[in-house]
Design a protein around this motif. Structure first.
Motif, PDB file in Angstrom:
ATOM      1  N   LEU A 171      -4.881  -4.391   4.667  1.00 40.22           N
ATOM      2  CA  LEU A 171      -4.841  -4.537   3.214  1.00 40.22           C
ATOM      3  C   LEU A 171      -3.443  -4.858   2.704  1.00 40.22           C
ATOM      4  O   LEU A 171      -3.279  -5.534   1.696  1.00 40.22           O
ATOM      5  CB  LEU A 171      -5.364  -3.259   2.548  1.00 40.22           C
ATOM      6  CG  LEU A 171      -5.701  -3.344   1.061  1.00 40.22           C
ATOM      7  CD1 LEU A 171      -6.833  -4.337   0.843  1.00 40.22           C
ATOM      8  CD2 LEU A 171      -6.098  -1.971   0.520  1.00 40.22           C
ATOM      9  N   GLY A 172      -2.411  -4.369   3.404  1.00 42.59           N
ATOM     10  CA  GLY A 172      -1.051  -4.633   2.963  1.00 42.59           C
ATOM     11  C   GLY A 172      -0.030  -3.883   3.793  1.00 42.59           C
ATOM     12  O   GLY A 172      -0.361  -3.207   4.773  1.00 42.59           O
ATOM     13  N   VAL A 173       1.224  -4.008   3.377  1.00 43.00           N
ATOM     14  CA  VAL A 173       2.351  -3.320   4.013  1.00 43.00           C
ATOM     15  C   VAL A 173       2.451  -1.914   3.422  1.00 43.00           C
ATOM     16  O   VAL A 173       2.406  -1.740   2.204  1.00 43.00           O
ATOM     17  CB  VAL A 173       3.656  -4.101   3.756  1.00 43.00           C
ATOM     18  CG1 VAL A 173       4.873  -3.277   4.167  1.00 43.00           C
ATOM     19  CG2 VAL A 173       3.627  -5.423   4.501  1.00 43.00           C
ATOM     20  N   GLY A 174       2.565  -0.916   4.271  1.00 41.85           N
ATOM     21  CA  GLY A 174       2.618   0.463   3.801  1.00 41.85           C
ATOM     22  C   GLY A 174       4.037   0.941   3.560  1.00 41.85           C
ATOM     23  O   GLY A 174       4.961   0.577   4.296  1.00 41.85           O
ATOM     24  N   ILE A 175       4.221   1.723   2.519  1.00 42.77           N
ATOM     25  CA  ILE A 175       5.507   2.384   2.266  1.00 42.77           C
ATOM     26  C   ILE A 175       5.215   3.867   2.125  1.00 42.77           C
ATOM     27  O   ILE A 175       4.525   4.291   1.194  1.00 42.77           O
ATOM     28  CB  ILE A 175       6.198   1.857   1.000  1.00 42.77           C
ATOM     29  CG1 ILE A 175       6.351   0.332   1.051  1.00 42.77           C
ATOM     30  CG2 ILE A 175       7.568   2.520   0.841  1.00 42.77           C
ATOM     31  CD1 ILE A 175       7.017  -0.267  -0.183  1.00 42.77           C
ATOM     32  N   PRO A 179       6.736  -6.179  -7.269  1.00 45.16           N
ATOM     33  CA  PRO A 179       5.871  -6.181  -6.086  1.00 45.16           C
ATOM     34  C   PRO A 179       4.394  -6.040  -6.452  1.00 45.16           C
ATOM     35  O   PRO A 179       4.052  -5.441  -7.475  1.00 45.16           O
ATOM     36  CB  PRO A 179       6.370  -4.968  -5.295  1.00 45.16           C
ATOM     37  CG  PRO A 179       6.928  -4.057  -6.331  1.00 45.16           C
ATOM     38  CD  PRO A 179       7.560  -4.958  -7.352  1.00 45.16           C
ATOM     39  N   ARG A 180       3.550  -6.567  -5.607  1.00 39.65           N
ATOM     40  CA  ARG A 180       2.103  -6.503  -5.839  1.00 39.65           C
ATOM     41  C   ARG A 180       1.547  -5.302  -5.083  1.00 39.65           C
ATOM     42  O   ARG A 180       1.290  -5.369  -3.881  1.00 39.65           O
ATOM     43  CB  ARG A 180       1.445  -7.805  -5.388  1.00 39.65           C
ATOM     44  CG  ARG A 180      -0.046  -7.880  -5.710  1.00 39.65           C
ATOM     45  CD  ARG A 180      -0.548  -9.324  -5.672  1.00 39.65           C
ATOM     46  NE  ARG A 180      -0.373  -9.913  -4.349  1.00 39.65           N
ATOM     47  CZ  ARG A 180      -1.339  -9.976  -3.429  1.00 39.65           C
ATOM     48  NH1 ARG A 180      -2.534  -9.472  -3.694  1.00 39.65           N
ATOM     49  NH2 ARG A 180      -1.115 -10.550  -2.266  1.00 39.65           N
ATOM     50  N   VAL A 181       1.372  -4.214  -5.793  1.00 40.40           N
ATOM     51  CA  VAL A 181       0.800  -2.999  -5.203  1.00 40.40           C
ATOM     52  C   VAL A 181      -0.718  -3.110  -5.303  1.00 40.40           C
ATOM     53  O   VAL A 181      -1.287  -3.074  -6.396  1.00 40.40           O
ATOM     54  CB  VAL A 181       1.302  -1.731  -5.920  1.00 40.40           C
ATOM     55  CG1 VAL A 181       0.676  -0.481  -5.303  1.00 40.40           C
ATOM     56  CG2 VAL A 181       2.828  -1.644  -5.859  1.00 40.40           C
ATOM     57  N   VAL A 182      -1.372  -3.252  -4.161  1.00 40.29           N
ATOM     58  CA  VAL A 182      -2.818  -3.499  -4.160  1.00 40.29           C
ATOM     59  C   VAL A 182      -3.644  -2.236  -3.933  1.00 40.29           C
ATOM     60  O   VAL A 182      -4.852  -2.232  -4.162  1.00 40.29           O
ATOM     61  CB  VAL A 182      -3.201  -4.549  -3.083  1.00 40.29           C
ATOM     62  CG1 VAL A 182      -2.564  -5.879  -3.401  1.00 40.29           C
ATOM     63  CG2 VAL A 182      -2.798  -4.063  -1.684  1.00 40.29           C
ATOM     64  N   PHE A 183      -2.985  -1.168  -3.468  1.00 42.70           N
ATOM     65  CA  PHE A 183      -3.734   0.058  -3.181  1.00 42.70           C
ATOM     66  C   PHE A 183      -2.773   1.239  -3.224  1.00 42.70           C
ATOM     67  O   PHE A 183      -1.672   1.163  -2.668  1.00 42.70           O
ATOM     68  CB  PHE A 183      -4.390  -0.023  -1.802  1.00 42.70           C
ATOM     69  CG  PHE A 183      -5.235   1.171  -1.444  1.00 42.70           C
ATOM     70  CD1 PHE A 183      -6.569   1.235  -1.818  1.00 42.70           C
ATOM     71  CD2 PHE A 183      -4.700   2.239  -0.725  1.00 42.70           C
ATOM     72  CE1 PHE A 183      -7.357   2.329  -1.483  1.00 42.70           C
ATOM     73  CE2 PHE A 183      -5.469   3.343  -0.396  1.00 42.70           C
ATOM     74  CZ  PHE A 183      -6.809   3.387  -0.776  1.00 42.70           C
ATOM     75  N   VAL A 188       0.883  -1.171   0.000  1.00 41.24           N
ATOM     76  CA  VAL A 188       0.000   0.000   0.000  1.00 41.24           C
ATOM     77  C   VAL A 188       0.918   1.218   0.000  1.00 41.24           C
ATOM     78  O   VAL A 188       1.701   1.415   0.942  1.00 41.24           O
ATOM     79  CB  VAL A 188      -0.906   0.013   1.246  1.00 41.24           C
ATOM     80  CG1 VAL A 188      -1.840   1.226   1.207  1.00 41.24           C
ATOM     81  CG2 VAL A 188      -1.709  -1.273   1.344  1.00 41.24           C
ATOM     82  N   THR A 189       0.866   2.026  -1.039  1.00 42.17           N
ATOM     83  CA  THR A 189       1.817   3.138  -1.121  1.00 42.17           C
ATOM     84  C   THR A 189       1.245   4.288  -1.945  1.00 42.17           C
ATOM     85  O   THR A 189       0.046   4.324  -2.247  1.00 42.17           O
ATOM     86  CB  THR A 189       3.161   2.658  -1.688  1.00 42.17           C
ATOM     87  OG1 THR A 189       4.131   3.700  -1.530  1.00 42.17           O
ATOM     88  CG2 THR A 189       3.048   2.263  -3.160  1.00 42.17           C
ATOM     89  N   TYR A 199      -5.481   2.085   5.505  1.00 40.22           N
ATOM     90  CA  TYR A 199      -5.640   0.771   4.872  1.00 40.22           C
ATOM     91  C   TYR A 199      -4.600  -0.235   5.348  1.00 40.22           C
ATOM     92  O   TYR A 199      -4.825  -1.443   5.281  1.00 40.22           O
ATOM     93  CB  TYR A 199      -5.646   0.936   3.354  1.00 40.22           C
ATOM     94  CG  TYR A 199      -6.970   1.494   2.895  1.00 40.22           C
ATOM     95  CD1 TYR A 199      -8.037   0.648   2.640  1.00 40.22           C
ATOM     96  CD2 TYR A 199      -7.168   2.870   2.782  1.00 40.22           C
ATOM     97  CE1 TYR A 199      -9.276   1.159   2.274  1.00 40.22           C
ATOM     98  CE2 TYR A 199      -8.398   3.391   2.423  1.00 40.22           C
ATOM     99  CZ  TYR A 199      -9.457   2.526   2.161  1.00 40.22           C
ATOM    100  OH  TYR A 199     -10.689   3.034   1.820  1.00 40.22           O
ATOM    101  N   VAL A 200      -3.478   0.257   5.857  1.00 36.66           N
ATOM    102  CA  VAL A 200      -2.539  -0.649   6.528  1.00 36.66           C
ATOM    103  C   VAL A 200      -3.197  -1.191   7.795  1.00 36.66           C
ATOM    104  O   VAL A 200      -3.117  -2.385   8.111  1.00 36.66           O
ATOM    105  CB  VAL A 200      -1.219   0.076   6.876  1.00 36.66           C
ATOM    106  CG1 VAL A 200      -0.346  -0.800   7.782  1.00 36.66           C
ATOM    107  CG2 VAL A 200      -0.450   0.418   5.599  1.00 36.66           C
ATOM    108  N   ARG A 201      -3.883  -0.317   8.512  1.00 33.36           N
ATOM    109  CA  ARG A 201      -4.580  -0.734   9.741  1.00 33.36           C
ATOM    110  C   ARG A 201      -5.688  -1.749   9.438  1.00 33.36           C
ATOM    111  O   ARG A 201      -5.982  -2.611  10.256  1.00 33.36           O
ATOM    112  CB  ARG A 201      -5.178   0.485  10.441  1.00 33.36           C
ATOM    113  CG  ARG A 201      -4.145   1.427  11.049  1.00 33.36           C
ATOM    114  CD  ARG A 201      -4.809   2.549  11.835  1.00 33.36           C
ATOM    115  NE  ARG A 201      -3.812   3.333  12.550  1.00 33.36           N
ATOM    116  CZ  ARG A 201      -3.340   4.505  12.146  1.00 33.36           C
ATOM    117  NH1 ARG A 201      -3.793   5.046  11.025  1.00 33.36           N
ATOM    118  NH2 ARG A 201      -2.436   5.148  12.853  1.00 33.36           N
TER     119      ARG A 201
END
Length: 324
Positions: free
Chosen positions: A238-242, A218-222, A195-196, A233-235
């Motif tokens: 949904l994914g790992v945030g950058i 990488p699989r960027v989902v959001f 998520v970035t 959305y990290v909370r």
């Protein structure tokens, strides 16, 4: 030729040839603008805009040259107005700043607070948008300053000064497996959905380049332009945030862990840009130095004196850019 006619063609071009929108922006009538444009074309003996029926559909080559010069004339008129105000009262005026959410939310508040305390009579106007929109605002004279990491270099009429360099953090919930990694790597990060930032925002290109250099997809989902939205959305899992490291607040984001990723990505530099031929008022120099203390008035004026030449490149290249 009238100055008002230059204002009309400039505003029409800025509003994607929509005369109605230009009329609204200038608080005048659409027929009045159309009439003045035709009078200017008749006087000059050239067509500025091509038409389809009553609609303007394009700008002619001659029109583009006329618009470029018109922009310069209007800028000089604004410079004269600013110069007069400077001699009248340097503590009063306005300042337009175009920037991204990250800058506006996490970096600028203490600067703005300090500026308002020193210049309470200066009205501040914030314009948020994409880096390209931000740069365009400064290029067109809508904003005095553009503060961004991306896209400023696309506009050759902007003078850019480096403010600070920064890097990224990986945001995860406290129980995430990445918290257990002794050495954080791109390979480990790419195992998880990401998520970035939306492409074109806040140094996103450096992030993509790092994964590509390692042969990773990488699989960027959001994606989002707003770091607070990314954290939301990290909370949600949904994914790992950058995100930019300055977007992490240890108090507000205590439920998240920020993992330092500065060894994984090339650092990015945030710059401040303004039109090369614009008049910089005293309080504007003060704002630049409040935002980037290494950019003193003397240094900014010296860089402007050598603008576009090798002297300017050498001067800017010698600046030690602080890390945020």
């Amino acid at each position: 030729m009238k100055l008002q006619q230059f204002k009309y063609i400039w505003e029409v071009s800025r509003n994607n040839l929509n005369v109605s929108q230009a009329a609204q922006a200038l608080f005048t009538s659409q027929p009045g603008i159309s009439k003045q444009i035709r009078l200017l074309e008749e006087e000059l003996g050239v067509t500025i805009f091509t038409r389809r029926g009553k609609h303007l559909v394009d700008i002619t080559p001659a029109g583009r040259a006329i618009l470029e010069t018109s922009g310069e004339i209007l800028q000089q008129v604004e410079n004269i107005r600013s110069l007069a105000q400077e001699y009248d009262d340097n503590s009063e005026g306005s300042l337009g700043i175009a920037t991204t959410h990250t800058q506006c939310r996490y970096v600028l508040p203490p600067v703005i607070n300090k500026f308002i305390e020193k210049f309470p009579k200066v009205s501040l106007h914030m314009h948020q948008g994409t880096p390209t929109q931000i740069s365009q605002s400064a290029s067109d004279g809508i904003a005095d300053f553009a503060i961004a990491t991306e896209a400023l270099e696309l506009f050759n009429n902007l003078h850019m000064l480096p403010c600070y360099s920064w890097n990224r953090s990986i945001l995860v919930p406290k129980s995430h497996p990445l918290c257990e990694e002794s050495v954080l790597s791109l390979e480990n990060i790419s195992k998880y959905p990401l998520v970035t930032y939306t492409f074109g925002f806040t140094g996103r290109s450096k992030l993509d380049d790092a994964f590509k250099a390692r042969g990773l997809d990488p699989r960027v989902v959001f994606t989002a332009s707003d770091a607070d939205v990314i954290k939301t959305y990290v909370r949600l899992g949904l994914g790992v945030g950058i995100v930019a490291s300055m977007a992490y607040d240890p108090v507000a984001d205590e439920d998240l862990v920020a993992l330092n990723a500065s060894h994984l990505f090339e650092s990015s530099t945030t710059s401040i840009g303004f039109r090369k031929n614009s008049y910089i008022r005293g309080y504007m120099f003060d704002f630049i130095e409040m935002f980037a203390p290494h950019l003193s008035r003397d240094l900014v004026e010296e860089s402007l004196a050598h603008s576009g030449g090798r002297g300017s490149e050498a001067l800017l290249g010698s600046i030690e850019i602080p890390r945020l």
